[in-house]
Design a protein around this motif. Sequence first.
Motif, PDB file in Angstrom:
ATOM      1  N   ASN A  49       1.153  -1.201   0.084  1.00 28.89           N
ATOM      2  CA  ASN A  49      -0.031  -0.136   0.022  1.00 28.89           C
ATOM      3  C   ASN A  49       0.735   1.296  -0.062  1.00 28.89           C
ATOM      4  OD1 ASN A  49      -1.692   1.904   0.449  1.00 28.89           O
ATOM      5  ND2 ASN A  49      -2.939   1.069   2.096  1.00 28.89           N
ATOM      6  N   VAL A  50       1.093   1.795  -0.883  1.00 28.27           N
ATOM      7  CA  VAL A  50       1.922   3.037  -1.473  1.00 28.27           C
ATOM      8  C   VAL A  50       1.453   4.338  -0.345  1.00 28.27           C
ATOM      9  CG1 VAL A  50       0.612   4.249  -3.367  1.00 28.27           C
ATOM     10  CG2 VAL A  50       3.064   4.266  -3.083  1.00 28.27           C
ATOM     11  N   GLU A  51      -0.003   4.303   0.002  1.00 27.92           N
ATOM     12  CA  GLU A  51      -0.432   5.579   0.769  1.00 27.92           C
ATOM     13  C   GLU A  51       0.276   5.332   2.293  1.00 27.92           C
ATOM     14  OE1 GLU A  51      -2.787   4.065  -0.800  1.00 27.92           O
ATOM     15  OE2 GLU A  51      -3.162   5.467  -2.586  1.00 27.92           O
ATOM     16  N   ASP A  52       0.104   4.167   2.686  1.00 30.40           N
ATOM     17  CA  ASP A  52       0.628   3.875   3.934  1.00 30.40           C
ATOM     18  C   ASP A  52       2.258   4.033   4.239  1.00 30.40           C
ATOM     19  OD1 ASP A  52      -1.896   3.484   5.035  1.00 30.40           O
ATOM     20  OD2 ASP A  52      -1.642   1.294   5.077  1.00 30.40           O
ATOM     21  N   LEU A  53       2.670   3.506   2.902  1.00 28.12           N
ATOM     22  CA  LEU A  53       4.294   3.580   2.935  1.00 28.12           C
ATOM     23  C   LEU A  53       4.706   5.259   2.997  1.00 28.12           C
ATOM     24  CD1 LEU A  53       6.914   2.403   2.523  1.00 28.12           C
ATOM     25  CD2 LEU A  53       6.745   2.267   0.107  1.00 28.12           C
ATOM     26  N   GLN A  54       4.142   5.982   2.350  1.00 27.76           N
ATOM     27  CA  GLN A  54       4.515   7.487   2.238  1.00 27.76           C
ATOM     28  C   GLN A  54       4.030   8.107   3.459  1.00 27.76           C
ATOM     29  OE1 GLN A  54       6.424   7.529  -0.705  1.00 27.76           O
ATOM     30  NE2 GLN A  54       5.843   9.626  -0.498  1.00 27.76           N
ATOM     31  N   ASN A  55       3.167   7.782   4.165  1.00 26.46           N
ATOM     32  CA  ASN A  55       2.716   8.191   5.481  1.00 26.46           C
ATOM     33  C   ASN A  55       3.846   8.116   6.523  1.00 26.46           C
ATOM     34  OD1 ASN A  55       0.271   9.350   4.902  1.00 26.46           O
ATOM     35  ND2 ASN A  55      -0.681   7.581   5.513  1.00 26.46           N
ATOM     36  N   VAL A  56       4.426   6.824   6.549  1.00 26.11           N
ATOM     37  CA  VAL A  56       5.431   6.525   7.312  1.00 26.11           C
ATOM     38  C   VAL A  56       6.716   7.087   6.826  1.00 26.11           C
ATOM     39  CG1 VAL A  56       7.255   4.525   8.085  1.00 26.11           C
ATOM     40  CG2 VAL A  56       4.578   3.943   7.984  1.00 26.11           C
ATOM     41  N   VAL A  57       7.101   7.398   5.594  1.00 24.38           N
ATOM     42  CA  VAL A  57       8.308   7.909   5.369  1.00 24.38           C
ATOM     43  C   VAL A  57       8.191   9.492   5.680  1.00 24.38           C
ATOM     44  CG1 VAL A  57       9.341   9.055   3.191  1.00 24.38           C
ATOM     45  CG2 VAL A  57       8.885   6.681   3.238  1.00 24.38           C
ATOM     46  N   THR A  58       7.038  10.299   5.468  1.00 23.01           N
ATOM     47  CA  THR A  58       6.713  11.723   6.130  1.00 23.01           C
ATOM     48  C   THR A  58       6.953  11.662   7.535  1.00 23.01           C
ATOM     49  OG1 THR A  58       5.099  11.747   4.265  1.00 23.01           O
ATOM     50  CG2 THR A  58       5.102  13.417   6.025  1.00 23.01           C
ATOM     51  N   GLN A  59       6.718  10.814   8.284  1.00 25.06           N
ATOM     52  CA  GLN A  59       6.782  10.749   9.646  1.00 25.06           C
ATOM     53  C   GLN A  59       8.337  10.807   9.954  1.00 25.06           C
ATOM     54  OE1 GLN A  59       4.607   7.684  11.771  1.00 25.06           O
ATOM     55  NE2 GLN A  59       2.479   8.371  10.801  1.00 25.06           N
ATOM     56  N   ILE A  60       9.105   9.920   9.292  1.00 24.68           N
ATOM     57  CA  ILE A  60      10.440   9.980   9.572  1.00 24.68           C
ATOM     58  C   ILE A  60      11.191  10.995   8.983  1.00 24.68           C
ATOM     59  CG2 ILE A  60      12.756   8.560   8.886  1.00 24.68           C
ATOM     60  CD1 ILE A  60      10.994   6.045   8.489  1.00 24.68           C
ATOM     61  N   ARG A  61      10.796  11.757   8.007  1.00 22.18           N
ATOM     62  CA  ARG A  61      11.439  12.980   7.460  1.00 22.18           C
ATOM     63  C   ARG A  61      10.946  13.941   8.477  1.00 22.18           C
ATOM     64  NH1 ARG A  61       9.126  14.522   1.938  1.00 22.18           N
ATOM     65  NH2 ARG A  61      10.849  13.098   1.195  1.00 22.18           N
ATOM     66  N   ASN A  62       9.742  14.117   8.977  1.00 22.70           N
ATOM     67  CA  ASN A  62       9.568  15.090  10.276  1.00 22.70           C
ATOM     68  C   ASN A  62      10.320  15.016  11.446  1.00 22.70           C
ATOM     69  OD1 ASN A  62       7.440  16.098   8.301  1.00 22.70           O
ATOM     70  ND2 ASN A  62       5.761  15.148   9.642  1.00 22.70           N
ATOM     71  N   ILE A  63      10.547  13.887  11.868  1.00 26.33           N
ATOM     72  CA  ILE A  63      11.582  13.389  12.842  1.00 26.33           C
ATOM     73  C   ILE A  63      13.103  13.948  12.779  1.00 26.33           C
ATOM     74  CG2 ILE A  63      12.823  11.606  14.309  1.00 26.33           C
ATOM     75  CD1 ILE A  63      10.293  10.216  14.190  1.00 26.33           C
ATOM     76  N   ALA A  64      13.589  13.748  11.417  1.00 21.38           N
ATOM     77  CA  ALA A  64      14.996  14.022  11.063  1.00 21.38           C
ATOM     78  C   ALA A  64      14.921  15.578  10.975  1.00 21.38           C
ATOM     79  CB  ALA A  64      15.272  13.551   9.755  1.00 21.38           C
ATOM     80  N   GLU A  65      13.759  16.342  10.287  1.00 19.93           N
ATOM     81  CA  GLU A  65      13.868  17.798  10.321  1.00 19.93           C
ATOM     82  C   GLU A  65      13.963  18.610  11.555  1.00 19.93           C
ATOM     83  OE1 GLU A  65      10.756  18.999   7.738  1.00 19.93           O
ATOM     84  OE2 GLU A  65      11.969  18.215   5.860  1.00 19.93           O
ATOM     85  N   LYS A  66      12.969  18.004  12.430  1.00 15.15           N
ATOM     86  CA  LYS A  66      12.722  18.600  13.974  1.00 15.15           C
ATOM     87  C   LYS A  66      14.139  18.550  14.765  1.00 15.15           C
ATOM     88  CE  LYS A  66       8.033  17.884  14.343  1.00 15.15           C
ATOM     89  NZ  LYS A  66       6.762  17.354  15.012  1.00 15.15           N
TER      90      LYS A  66
END
Length: 103
Positions: free
Chosen positions: A13-30
């Motif tokens: 499921n590409v939508e769920d995959l993108q949500n997890v990638v976005t969460q990881i990106r937010n953690i790295a940016e913060k």
Amino acid sequence: MPSRARIRLWSTNVEDLQNVVTQIRNIAEKSGIYMRGPIAIPTKNMTVPVMKLPHGEGRKKWEKWRMSVHKRLIDIAADERVMKQLMRLRVPENVYIEIELIQ
């Protein structure tokens, strides 16, 4: 060279995959750490031909079932705070995650 973590993610499921990638990106940016990716790895498509039933004595009919596996690759700096946050990350059941530490 500082150690880093390589995160491999894959899902059907590409939508769920993108949500997890976005969460990881937010953690790295913060946290302000180095992040490379997400790198999209080519999608693997699996097709399974199945004979429709009942076909009796007549013409054989086939159905084709298809499953796509989407993959992403992320490299981040292996900071202790960030790794703890990644371990607490909520990951859906259909998204698989693998974290590897690289020196």
